[in-house]
Design a protein around this motif. Sequence first.
Motif, PDB file in Angstrom:
ATOM      1  N   PHE A   1       0.968  -1.394   0.005  1.00 36.81           N
ATOM      2  CA  PHE A   1       0.020  -0.029  -0.041  1.00 36.81           C
ATOM      3  C   PHE A   1       0.748   1.055  -0.107  1.00 36.81           C
ATOM      4  N   SER A   2       0.547   2.060  -0.545  1.00 34.64           N
ATOM      5  CA  SER A   2       1.180   3.643  -0.899  1.00 34.64           C
ATOM      6  C   SER A   2      -0.060   4.792  -0.697  1.00 34.64           C
ATOM      7  N   LEU A   3       0.407   5.709  -0.274  1.00 30.97           N
ATOM      8  CA  LEU A   3      -0.428   6.947  -0.044  1.00 30.97           C
ATOM      9  C   LEU A   3      -0.407   7.858  -1.143  1.00 30.97           C
ATOM     10  N   ALA A   4      -1.348   8.267  -2.106  1.00 35.81           N
ATOM     11  CA  ALA A   4      -1.193   9.314  -2.800  1.00 35.81           C
ATOM     12  C   ALA A   4      -1.234  10.831  -2.098  1.00 35.81           C
ATOM     13  N   PRO A   5      -0.807  11.776  -2.649  1.00 37.97           N
ATOM     14  CA  PRO A   5      -0.554  13.059  -1.955  1.00 37.97           C
ATOM     15  C   PRO A   5      -2.030  13.507  -1.681  1.00 37.97           C
ATOM     16  N   PHE A   6      -2.169  14.193  -0.389  1.00 38.00           N
ATOM     17  CA  PHE A   6      -3.717  14.363  -0.020  1.00 38.00           C
ATOM     18  C   PHE A   6      -3.530  15.595   0.523  1.00 38.00           C
ATOM     19  N   PRO A   7      -4.733  16.715   0.309  1.00 36.21           N
ATOM     20  CA  PRO A   7      -4.456  18.123   1.080  1.00 36.21           C
ATOM     21  C   PRO A   7      -4.595  18.266   2.495  1.00 36.21           C
ATOM     22  N   ASP A   8      -4.138  19.319   2.934  1.00 41.55           N
ATOM     23  CA  ASP A   8      -4.189  19.664   4.209  1.00 41.55           C
ATOM     24  C   ASP A   8      -5.448  20.232   4.728  1.00 41.55           C
ATOM     25  N   LEU A   9      -6.216  19.657   5.869  1.00 39.00           N
ATOM     26  CA  LEU A   9      -7.421  20.165   6.011  1.00 39.00           C
ATOM     27  C   LEU A   9      -7.400  20.925   7.366  1.00 39.00           C
ATOM     28  N   SER A  10      -6.307  21.263   7.830  1.00 36.98           N
ATOM     29  CA  SER A  10      -6.510  22.283   9.050  1.00 36.98           C
ATOM     30  C   SER A  10      -7.080  23.523   8.843  1.00 36.98           C
ATOM     31  N   GLY A  11      -6.912  23.966   7.829  1.00 38.40           N
ATOM     32  CA  GLY A  11      -7.494  25.361   7.426  1.00 38.40           C
ATOM     33  C   GLY A  11      -9.088  25.072   7.273  1.00 38.40           C
ATOM     34  N   VAL A  12      -9.263  23.819   6.630  1.00 38.79           N
ATOM     35  CA  VAL A  12     -10.959  23.813   6.300  1.00 38.79           C
ATOM     36  C   VAL A  12     -11.705  23.721   7.936  1.00 38.79           C
ATOM     37  N   PHE A  13     -10.939  23.041   8.889  1.00 38.91           N
ATOM     38  CA  PHE A  13     -11.236  22.929  10.256  1.00 38.91           C
ATOM     39  C   PHE A  13     -11.595  24.032  10.853  1.00 38.91           C
ATOM     40  N   ARG A  14     -10.574  24.967  10.790  1.00 42.59           N
ATOM     41  CA  ARG A  14     -10.673  26.403  11.457  1.00 42.59           C
ATOM     42  C   ARG A  14     -11.823  27.301  10.568  1.00 42.59           C
ATOM     43  N   PHE A  15     -12.001  27.119   9.394  1.00 36.64           N
ATOM     44  CA  PHE A  15     -12.993  27.811   8.839  1.00 36.64           C
ATOM     45  C   PHE A  15     -14.333  27.134   9.177  1.00 36.64           C
ATOM     46  N   LEU A  16     -14.542  26.030   9.448  1.00 32.43           N
ATOM     47  CA  LEU A  16     -15.761  25.391  10.002  1.00 32.43           C
ATOM     48  C   LEU A  16     -16.160  25.863  11.251  1.00 32.43           C
TER      49      LEU A  16
ATOM     50  N   VAL B   1     -19.758  28.223   4.836  1.00 34.77           N
ATOM     51  CA  VAL B   1     -20.135  27.367   4.141  1.00 34.77           C
ATOM     52  C   VAL B   1     -19.214  27.008   3.054  1.00 34.77           C
ATOM     53  N   LEU B   2     -18.692  25.701   2.840  1.00 32.62           N
ATOM     54  CA  LEU B   2     -17.359  25.424   2.127  1.00 32.62           C
ATOM     55  C   LEU B   2     -17.807  25.428   0.524  1.00 32.62           C
ATOM     56  N   ASP B   3     -16.764  25.833  -0.269  1.00 31.77           N
ATOM     57  CA  ASP B   3     -17.053  25.920  -1.633  1.00 31.77           C
ATOM     58  C   ASP B   3     -16.635  24.556  -2.393  1.00 31.77           C
ATOM     59  N   ILE B   4     -16.587  24.514  -3.588  1.00 32.11           N
ATOM     60  CA  ILE B   4     -16.350  23.092  -4.254  1.00 32.11           C
ATOM     61  C   ILE B   4     -14.953  22.901  -4.128  1.00 32.11           C
ATOM     62  N   ASP B   5     -13.848  23.621  -3.979  1.00 29.31           N
ATOM     63  CA  ASP B   5     -12.626  23.121  -3.737  1.00 29.31           C
ATOM     64  C   ASP B   5     -12.215  22.368  -2.366  1.00 29.31           C
ATOM     65  N   ALA B   6     -12.794  23.308  -1.449  1.00 22.42           N
ATOM     66  CA  ALA B   6     -12.733  22.695  -0.048  1.00 22.42           C
ATOM     67  C   ALA B   6     -13.430  21.291   0.017  1.00 22.42           C
ATOM     68  N   LEU B   7     -14.648  21.080  -0.477  1.00 22.38           N
ATOM     69  CA  LEU B   7     -15.480  19.787  -0.478  1.00 22.38           C
ATOM     70  C   LEU B   7     -14.670  18.992  -1.329  1.00 22.38           C
ATOM     71  N   TRP B   8     -14.080  19.138  -2.414  1.00 19.08           N
ATOM     72  CA  TRP B   8     -13.189  18.206  -3.284  1.00 19.08           C
ATOM     73  C   TRP B   8     -12.197  17.620  -2.363  1.00 19.08           C
ATOM     74  N   ALA B   9     -11.653  18.651  -1.821  1.00 16.70           N
ATOM     75  CA  ALA B   9     -10.203  18.250  -0.679  1.00 16.70           C
ATOM     76  C   ALA B   9     -10.882  17.211   0.482  1.00 16.70           C
ATOM     77  N   VAL B  10     -11.964  17.684   1.118  1.00 16.87           N
ATOM     78  CA  VAL B  10     -12.510  16.429   2.040  1.00 16.87           C
ATOM     79  C   VAL B  10     -12.690  15.374   1.473  1.00 16.87           C
ATOM     80  N   ARG B  11     -13.227  15.152   0.239  1.00 20.63           N
ATOM     81  CA  ARG B  11     -13.818  13.857  -0.716  1.00 20.63           C
ATOM     82  C   ARG B  11     -12.558  13.199  -0.671  1.00 20.63           C
ATOM     83  N   GLN B  12     -11.181  13.868  -0.991  1.00 19.20           N
ATOM     84  CA  GLN B  12     -10.346  13.231  -1.502  1.00 19.20           C
ATOM     85  C   GLN B  12      -9.635  12.302   0.073  1.00 19.20           C
ATOM     86  N   VAL B  13      -9.535  13.072   1.147  1.00 23.12           N
ATOM     87  CA  VAL B  13      -9.158  12.694   2.304  1.00 23.12           C
ATOM     88  C   VAL B  13     -10.137  11.395   2.729  1.00 23.12           C
TER      89      VAL B  13
END
Length: 771
Positions: A62-77, A83-95
């Motif tokens: 198993f190997s991990l693919a690069p995934f986004p940092d959600l720390s900014g999303v958590f602070r925003f929420l 309300v999260l935009d499409i880019d933030a929601l896509w980042a959460v979906r990837q994680v």
Amino acid sequence: MQSRSAHVLEFDKVLRHLAGYAVSEAGAQACLLLAPAADCDSARMRCAFFRQGQLWAERTGFSLAPFPDLSGVFRFLESPAAVLDIDALWAVRQVLAQSRELAVAIGSGNTAENWPLLAQMLERYRMPEKALSGLMRCLGEDGLLRDESSPELLLVREEIRRIHRLCTRKVKELANTYNLSHYMQDEFLTLSSDRYVLPLKANFKGRLQGIIHEYSQTGETCYFEPMFLVEINNDLQNLKRQERAEERKIFEYLTGLLRAEMEGVNACWNLLVEADVLLARCALAGAFGGIAIDFDDTRPFSLRGVKHPLLALSSADTHPVDLELLEGQNCLIISGGNAGGKTVSLKTIGLVALMAAAGLPVPAAEGSTLPCWRAVHAFIGDEQSLEGNVSTFTAQIRNLSDIWQEVGSGSLVILDEFGAGTDPAQGAALAQAVVDELMEKNVTVCVATHFPALKAYALSREGVRAASVLFDPGTKRPLYRLAYDQVGASQALDVAREHGMPDAVLRRAHNYLLLDGEDSAALIERLNALAVSREQELDDLEREKLRLKSKRDKLEARFEKERLRLFESVQAQAQDVLRDWKQGKRSHKQALKDLAAVRQRLVSEQAAAQQGQAAPVEALCAGMTVRYIPWGKKAVIEEVDARKERLKVDLNGVSLWVSCKDVAASVPPAAPKTVRRESVVAEDNVQEPAGPPMRADLRGMRADVAVAELAAVLDNALLAGTREVEVVHGRGTGALRKEVHAFLRSFAAVDAFRLAPEGRGGDGMTIVELK
């Protein structure tokens, strides 16, 4: 552990290398924040976790693919109205999607048995199923909002596509009607300010009614909106506003799902970050052949074939070295010439200790161990400060005094050239006193020195081990190896000569040494040469050991292959003989004769292949361990019948009478043991078995199944050359015994059969003798 010691030992550089193997920014940051464990249990847990993680990574791939940092999303929420935009929601979906893949990979094997610590990590993770399901349904693989996210959005987008088709058709009709194709810069419509326009050449201006929205940067193209598109574009703008409103509703809905399961989302992201750090550790181990070291508080440190981690990462030619203390020792004093590896050895011990406590792999050989040091204090390098009015010696004393009260049992103290920078006699005395006090506190001490007094101290003080860095006797170049239980010369004059000091200066220095009576260089150089010779001999012996082991493994594999080939060949011949007999091509006597010949060949060739020589009966006694050649198994002699030249042997709990010619005394005789002899009443006309008896256990079988099983056993007995078969049918009603006896009367190869004596089973067993 002091931060100053970690900095001196360059632990932060190792962490930077580790962070380079992480696939995410959050994982890299977590790598940089790693620190040695505060207690022994945590350190052992980290090392065990790494071992299991390495095993898991190797088995699953198993190997991990690069995934986004959600720390900014958590602070925003944290804001209730956010309300999260499409880019933030896509980042959460990837994680969330990748965390689910990770959970499946960890749970793919028997986690409780193979990697239980990873299974425990997985137990802390709770997948936010509703949020993930909503994101997977609403967001496509391209990162855009799906039309099917809501019925209203689907209707609006369908209407927008209808308008696009309408505009395209009308533009084509207009171009054909007015022959505008040679005025158009592009064949299709384009958008300007979210309105459909035609890209026309600038000289077309004024030929049709419409609105010019803008010009290109070159001024050669104008973006023209014909009047018949104005109303359509107005409708399009209304639809676009409706589309954005519907998208906003979907974003609010998905954001609400995430808020409701925020704990699970956070746990998934933390799981990925932890896995990223774990896989970075595995990659670091692969970079320099690292292992998870064992902690053992019952013995001193033993680092076998260890390399300095940073040198191992930067160069494949780094020399491994053995760094160890013996039982009852807790101080290592290294001496020898400059640039020979004294300081590197000290840094290796300290850095490996920090890495092991942090759960990182270390570049050492299997079997290396460390005590679980609770603190590491390193005093390495020149720490003088002109601004602070502090000399080298003063800096050493001040730094050691600052931690003196903290140092206690279970600590490691590293002293590099302690006492230098002042009078050598006083500095050496102070160094000896410091080592004495630290050893009384049960502290592990590692010292590098040039002081002759400290070298003598290392050879005479109980609990201290001396070591010397080795130099090539001919070239005076360092070999980067240690010789234990001896001291080394500083070789200052040789180093000065190598770096260009004039010969006249070196001759004067040598004369001064002679005048002072301190020229012990010749003696120590001789010791160095002897140590180098000894180390070379040890290396040669180790290489010879490996060569012989490899040769032995190849010979054993070759022998096993040849033995199997021989057995298959003989077995095939025996089957051919038996088949010819069943088909009537050979007579009964001829078949038995041929089978005996085949068996004799198997015994003789196996004996030759195993190089086993039959022992004379006089050399055999009860209790001796021998090898039974036909089966290639070890056996223990229970009885010896010298008159008939046969033995009763025990083969893993099975007692057999065998010929003395079939055993080889390959194992030295053990002390004779008392063997209980059972008296067995045998009739004069009963012939003792010439080969090992076989057994057929038919208890509990139906009559037809039992007869078929018995026939197979008798066939195998004929192939093996066995003269006697034990048939266990049990007492019961006697029905199975009658069926067995009826079959034996009709079997051509049976010479005779009888019920066994009471000592061997009575009427529950029948003994069959083959022809």
